[in-house]
Write an enzyme that holds these catalytic residues in place. Structure first.
Site, PDB file in Angstrom:
ATOM      1  N   LYS A  68       0.837  -1.211   0.000  1.00 20.61           N
ATOM      2  CA  LYS A  68       0.000   0.000   0.000  1.00 20.61           C
ATOM      3  C   LYS A  68       0.875   1.266   0.000  1.00 20.61           C
ATOM      4  O   LYS A  68       0.676   2.169  -0.803  1.00 20.61           O
ATOM      5  CB  LYS A  68      -0.927   0.031   1.239  1.00 20.61           C
ATOM      6  CG  LYS A  68      -1.788  -1.218   1.392  1.00 20.61           C
ATOM      7  CD  LYS A  68      -2.674  -1.135   2.620  1.00 20.61           C
ATOM      8  CE  LYS A  68      -1.940  -1.132   3.958  1.00 20.61           C
ATOM      9  NZ  LYS A  68      -1.274  -2.399   4.304  1.00 20.61           N
ATOM     10  N   ARG A 101      11.093  -0.140  11.271  1.00 19.63           N
ATOM     11  CA  ARG A 101       9.990   0.062  12.210  1.00 19.63           C
ATOM     12  C   ARG A 101      10.046  -0.954  13.347  1.00 19.63           C
ATOM     13  O   ARG A 101      10.318  -2.131  13.110  1.00 19.63           O
ATOM     14  CB  ARG A 101       8.643  -0.082  11.481  1.00 19.63           C
ATOM     15  CG  ARG A 101       8.251   1.161  10.731  1.00 19.63           C
ATOM     16  CD  ARG A 101       7.073   0.992   9.819  1.00 19.63           C
ATOM     17  NE  ARG A 101       5.976   0.195  10.326  1.00 19.63           N
ATOM     18  CZ  ARG A 101       4.854  -0.017   9.646  1.00 19.63           C
ATOM     19  NH1 ARG A 101       4.681   0.521   8.454  1.00 19.63           N
ATOM     20  NH2 ARG A 101       3.908  -0.773  10.154  1.00 19.63           N
ATOM     21  N   ARG A 127      12.126  -4.712   5.183  1.00 20.35           N
ATOM     22  CA  ARG A 127      11.814  -3.333   4.778  1.00 20.35           C
ATOM     23  C   ARG A 127      12.573  -2.300   5.618  1.00 20.35           C
ATOM     24  O   ARG A 127      12.763  -2.478   6.814  1.00 20.35           O
ATOM     25  CB  ARG A 127      10.308  -3.163   4.954  1.00 20.35           C
ATOM     26  CG  ARG A 127       9.832  -1.761   4.995  1.00 20.35           C
ATOM     27  CD  ARG A 127       8.342  -1.700   4.991  1.00 20.35           C
ATOM     28  NE  ARG A 127       7.736  -2.096   6.239  1.00 20.35           N
ATOM     29  CZ  ARG A 127       6.430  -2.078   6.461  1.00 20.35           C
ATOM     30  NH1 ARG A 127       5.613  -1.751   5.484  1.00 20.35           N
ATOM     31  NH2 ARG A 127       5.953  -2.431   7.611  1.00 20.35           N
ATOM     32  N   ARG A 178      -0.658  -8.387  13.479  1.00 20.75           N
ATOM     33  CA  ARG A 178      -1.193  -7.398  12.521  1.00 20.75           C
ATOM     34  C   ARG A 178      -1.998  -8.102  11.435  1.00 20.75           C
ATOM     35  O   ARG A 178      -3.041  -7.609  11.006  1.00 20.75           O
ATOM     36  CB  ARG A 178      -0.045  -6.584  11.921  1.00 20.75           C
ATOM     37  CG  ARG A 178       0.530  -5.573  12.914  1.00 20.75           C
ATOM     38  CD  ARG A 178       1.934  -5.097  12.554  1.00 20.75           C
ATOM     39  NE  ARG A 178       2.059  -4.506  11.259  1.00 20.75           N
ATOM     40  CZ  ARG A 178       3.211  -4.286  10.642  1.00 20.75           C
ATOM     41  NH1 ARG A 178       4.360  -4.616  11.236  1.00 20.75           N
ATOM     42  NH2 ARG A 178       3.251  -3.735   9.459  1.00 20.75           N
ATOM     43  N   ARG A 180      -9.862   0.737   8.556  1.00 21.04           N
ATOM     44  CA  ARG A 180      -9.464  -0.616   8.950  1.00 21.04           C
ATOM     45  C   ARG A 180     -10.563  -1.347   9.688  1.00 21.04           C
ATOM     46  O   ARG A 180     -10.383  -2.514  10.053  1.00 21.04           O
ATOM     47  CB  ARG A 180      -8.261  -0.546   9.887  1.00 21.04           C
ATOM     48  CG  ARG A 180      -6.911  -0.625   9.211  1.00 21.04           C
ATOM     49  CD  ARG A 180      -5.878  -0.432  10.289  1.00 21.04           C
ATOM     50  NE  ARG A 180      -4.683  -1.199  10.089  1.00 21.04           N
ATOM     51  CZ  ARG A 180      -3.596  -0.723   9.490  1.00 21.04           C
ATOM     52  NH1 ARG A 180      -3.587   0.490   8.988  1.00 21.04           N
ATOM     53  NH2 ARG A 180      -2.522  -1.476   9.396  1.00 21.04           N
TER      54      ARG A 180
HETATM   55  P1  AP5 Z   1       4.855  -1.621   1.879  1.00 20.51           P
HETATM   56  O1  AP5 Z   1       4.437  -0.840   0.676  1.00 20.51           O
HETATM   57  O2  AP5 Z   1       5.668  -0.921   2.910  1.00 20.51           O
HETATM   58  O3  AP5 Z   1       3.587  -2.349   2.512  1.00 20.51           O
HETATM   59  P2  AP5 Z   1       2.291  -1.766   3.230  1.00 20.51           P
HETATM   60  O4  AP5 Z   1       1.115  -2.445   2.613  1.00 20.51           O
HETATM   61  O5  AP5 Z   1       2.295  -0.265   3.195  1.00 20.51           O
HETATM   62  O6  AP5 Z   1       2.519  -2.357   4.657  1.00 20.51           O
HETATM   63  P3  AP5 Z   1       2.494  -1.744   6.136  1.00 20.51           P
HETATM   64  O7  AP5 Z   1       3.234  -2.709   6.991  1.00 20.51           O
HETATM   65  O8  AP5 Z   1       2.971  -0.324   6.151  1.00 20.51           O
HETATM   66  O9  AP5 Z   1       1.000  -1.806   6.456  1.00 20.51           O
HETATM   67  P4  AP5 Z   1       0.376  -1.864   7.815  1.00 20.51           P
HETATM   68  O10 AP5 Z   1      -1.029  -1.755   7.384  1.00 20.51           O
HETATM   69  O11 AP5 Z   1       0.705  -2.993   8.692  1.00 20.51           O
HETATM   70  O12 AP5 Z   1       1.057  -0.632   8.600  1.00 20.51           O
HETATM   71  P5  AP5 Z   1       0.521   0.805   9.021  1.00 20.51           P
HETATM   72  O13 AP5 Z   1       1.678   1.727   9.059  1.00 20.51           O
HETATM   73  O14 AP5 Z   1      -0.686   1.188   8.232  1.00 20.51           O
HETATM   74  O15 AP5 Z   1       5.658  -2.911   1.353  1.00 20.51           O
HETATM   75  C1  AP5 Z   1       6.345  -3.760   2.263  1.00 20.51           C
HETATM   76  C2  AP5 Z   1       7.720  -4.130   1.672  1.00 20.51           C
HETATM   77  O16 AP5 Z   1       7.524  -4.962   0.540  1.00 20.51           O
HETATM   78  C3  AP5 Z   1       8.525  -2.930   1.211  1.00 20.51           C
HETATM   79  O17 AP5 Z   1       9.861  -3.089   1.607  1.00 20.51           O
HETATM   80  C4  AP5 Z   1       8.419  -2.939  -0.311  1.00 20.51           C
HETATM   81  O18 AP5 Z   1       9.637  -2.510  -0.900  1.00 20.51           O
HETATM   82  C5  AP5 Z   1       8.144  -4.401  -0.598  1.00 20.51           C
HETATM   83  N1  AP5 Z   1       7.195  -4.540  -1.699  1.00 20.51           N
HETATM   84  C6  AP5 Z   1       6.065  -3.819  -1.916  1.00 20.51           C
HETATM   85  N2  AP5 Z   1       5.435  -4.228  -3.038  1.00 20.51           N
HETATM   86  C7  AP5 Z   1       6.184  -5.245  -3.536  1.00 20.51           C
HETATM   87  C8  AP5 Z   1       6.053  -6.099  -4.673  1.00 20.51           C
HETATM   88  N3  AP5 Z   1       5.046  -5.982  -5.557  1.00 20.51           N
HETATM   89  N4  AP5 Z   1       7.006  -7.055  -4.854  1.00 20.51           N
HETATM   90  C9  AP5 Z   1       8.051  -7.171  -3.994  1.00 20.51           C
HETATM   91  N5  AP5 Z   1       8.232  -6.384  -2.902  1.00 20.51           N
HETATM   92  C10 AP5 Z   1       7.301  -5.440  -2.676  1.00 20.51           C
HETATM   93  O19 AP5 Z   1      -0.002   0.544  10.512  1.00 20.51           O
HETATM   94  C11 AP5 Z   1       0.893   0.279  11.597  1.00 20.51           C
HETATM   95  C12 AP5 Z   1       0.108   0.211  12.913  1.00 20.51           C
HETATM   96  O20 AP5 Z   1      -0.529   1.493  13.162  1.00 20.51           O
HETATM   97  C13 AP5 Z   1      -1.046  -0.791  12.921  1.00 20.51           C
HETATM   98  O21 AP5 Z   1      -0.608  -2.085  13.272  1.00 20.51           O
HETATM   99  C14 AP5 Z   1      -1.977  -0.159  13.993  1.00 20.51           C
HETATM  100  O22 AP5 Z   1      -1.498  -0.408  15.295  1.00 20.51           O
HETATM  101  C15 AP5 Z   1      -1.829   1.333  13.735  1.00 20.51           C
HETATM  102  N6  AP5 Z   1      -2.828   1.841  12.766  1.00 20.51           N
HETATM  103  C16 AP5 Z   1      -2.559   2.392  11.539  1.00 20.51           C
HETATM  104  N7  AP5 Z   1      -3.692   2.751  10.914  1.00 20.51           N
HETATM  105  C17 AP5 Z   1      -4.707   2.423  11.751  1.00 20.51           C
HETATM  106  C18 AP5 Z   1      -6.139   2.519  11.641  1.00 20.51           C
HETATM  107  N8  AP5 Z   1      -6.726   3.033  10.534  1.00 20.51           N
HETATM  108  N9  AP5 Z   1      -6.893   2.069  12.680  1.00 20.51           N
HETATM  109  C19 AP5 Z   1      -6.308   1.567  13.803  1.00 20.51           C
HETATM  110  N10 AP5 Z   1      -4.961   1.422  13.957  1.00 20.51           N
HETATM  111  C20 AP5 Z   1      -4.172   1.850  12.931  1.00 20.51           C
END
Ligand code: AP5
Length: 215
Positions: free
Chosen positions: A13, A161, A127, A172, A88
Site C-alpha cells: 500500500k 519500524r 523493509r 497485525r 481498517r
Molecule cells: P509496503 O508498501 O511498505 O507495505 P504496506 O502495505 O504499506 O505495509 P504496512 O506494513 O505499512 O502496512 P500496515 O497496514 O501494517 O502498517 P501501518 O503503518 O498502516 O511494502 C512492504 C515491503 O515490501 C517494502 O519493503 C516494499 O519494498 C516491498 N514490496 C512492496 N510491493 C512489492 C512487490 N510488488 N514485490 C516485492 N516487494 C514489494 O499501521 C501500523 C500500525 O498502526 C497498525 O498495526 C496499527 O497499530 C496502527 N494503525 C494504523 N492505521 C490504523 C487505523 N486506521 N486504525 C487503527 N490502527 C491503525
C-alpha cells in the site's frame, strides 16, 4: 480523485501510494505514518497509540478518524487523496463516508491488493526507509542504486519500524483478517471495488493501478 488502497501488512500500500503521489500529485494519507509521527512527537495521541502499535493491535477508531479529518482539512480541496491503512474497521469506513461528504468529496475507487500472506513476512522484515525523506526500500526487492545512499534525497541514515518483527506481524495480519477484510462488502455494495495482484512485480502493480484510475 479519492481512493483507498486496501490490503494486509506488507501488501504494498505504502509503496504504491508513494508512486501515485509522484505521478499524479495526489496526497498519501497514511494513518500508520500519522501515528508514528505522533509517537515520535510524544503527543497525547502518540502516548496512547505507542503500546497498541507495538503489540500490532488497532488504535481506537475515534483517534484515527480525527487524524484523517484534520489532514483533509489541511489539504487543497482539489487535491486527490490516497487512503493508505485507513479505514481498517467497519466503523472507520462509515466515519470516512461522513468525513468525505462533509467536505464535498466522495470515494472513487477501493483497490484491494491481493497477496499471499506467507510471502509478506519476508517483505516486512526486510523493509527499511530513508530516515530523512521516508522513501521505502527493501533488503532484497528494492535497494538504493548507490548502496547506503537514498536515491531520492541523498540521505545516508536509514531506519526500520519497531513493529516489523515476525511476531508482531502475525498479530497485525490476524487483525486484518478479523476487522479489515470484512469491510470489503461495504464497498462492494457501492460498486467501487477493484482487485489487483499485489504479488506481481512492483511496476506491474503500478500499471494495474494506473489502468483502474484511468477508467
Ligand atoms: P509496503 O508498501 O511498505 O507495505 P504496506 O502495505 O504499506 O505495509 P504496512 O506494513 O505499512 O502496512 P500496515 O497496514 O501494517 O502498517 P501501518 O503503518 O498502516 O511494502 C512492504 C515491503 O515490501 C517494502 O519493503 C516494499 O519494498 C516491498 N514490496 C512492496 N510491493 C512489492 C512487490 N510488488 N514485490 C516485492 N516487494 C514489494 O499501521 C501500523 C500500525 O498502526 C497498525 O498495526 C496499527 O497499530 C496502527 N494503525 C494504523 N492505521 C490504523 C487505523 N486506521 N486504525 C487503527 N490502527 C491503525
Amino acid at each position: 480523485m479519492n481512493i483507498i488502497l486496501l490490503g494486509p501488512p506488507g501488501a504494498g500500500k505504502g509503496t504504491q501510494a508513494q508512486r501515485l503521489v509522484e505521478r499524479h500529485g495526489m496526497r498519501q494519507l497514511s494513518t500508520g505514518d500519522m501515528l508514528r509521527a505522533a509517537v515520535k512527537a510524544g503527543t497525547p495521541t502518540g502516548l496512547e497509540a505507542k503500546a497498541v502499535m507495538e503489540r500490532g493491535e488497532l488504535v481506537s477508531d475515534a483517534i484515527v478518524s480525527a487524524l484523517i479529518g484534520d489532514e483533509l482539512d489541511a489539504m487543497g480541496a482539489d487535491t486527490g487523496a490516497i487512503f493508505d491503512g485507513y479505514p481498517r474497521t467497519e466503523a472507520q469506513a462509515r466515519s470516512l463516508d461522513e468525513i468525505l461528504a462533509a467536505r464535498g468529496r466522495k470515494l472513487d475507487h477501493v483497490i484491494e491488493l491481493g497477496v499471499d500472506e506467507d510471502a509478506l513476512v519476508e517483505r516486512i522484515t526486510g523493509r527499511y526507509t530513508c530516515a530523512t525523506c521516508g522513501k521505502g526500500y527493501h533488503d532484497t526487492f528494492e535497494q538504493p542504486k548507490v548502496p547506503g545512499t537514498c536515491d531520492k534525497c541523498g540521505g545516508t541514515e536509514f531506519k526500520r519500524r519497531p513493529d516489523d518483527n515476525a511476531e508482531t506481524v502475525r498479530t497485525r495480519m490476524a487483525e486484518y483478517r478479523a476487522k479489515t477484510a470484512p469491510i470489503l462488502p461495504f464497498y462492494e455494495a457501492q460498486g467501487i471495488v477493484s482487485k489487483v495482484d499485489g504479488m506481481a512485480e512492483m511496476d506491474a502493480v503500478t500499471d494495474a493501478l494506473e489502468s483502474i484510475l484511468a477508467n
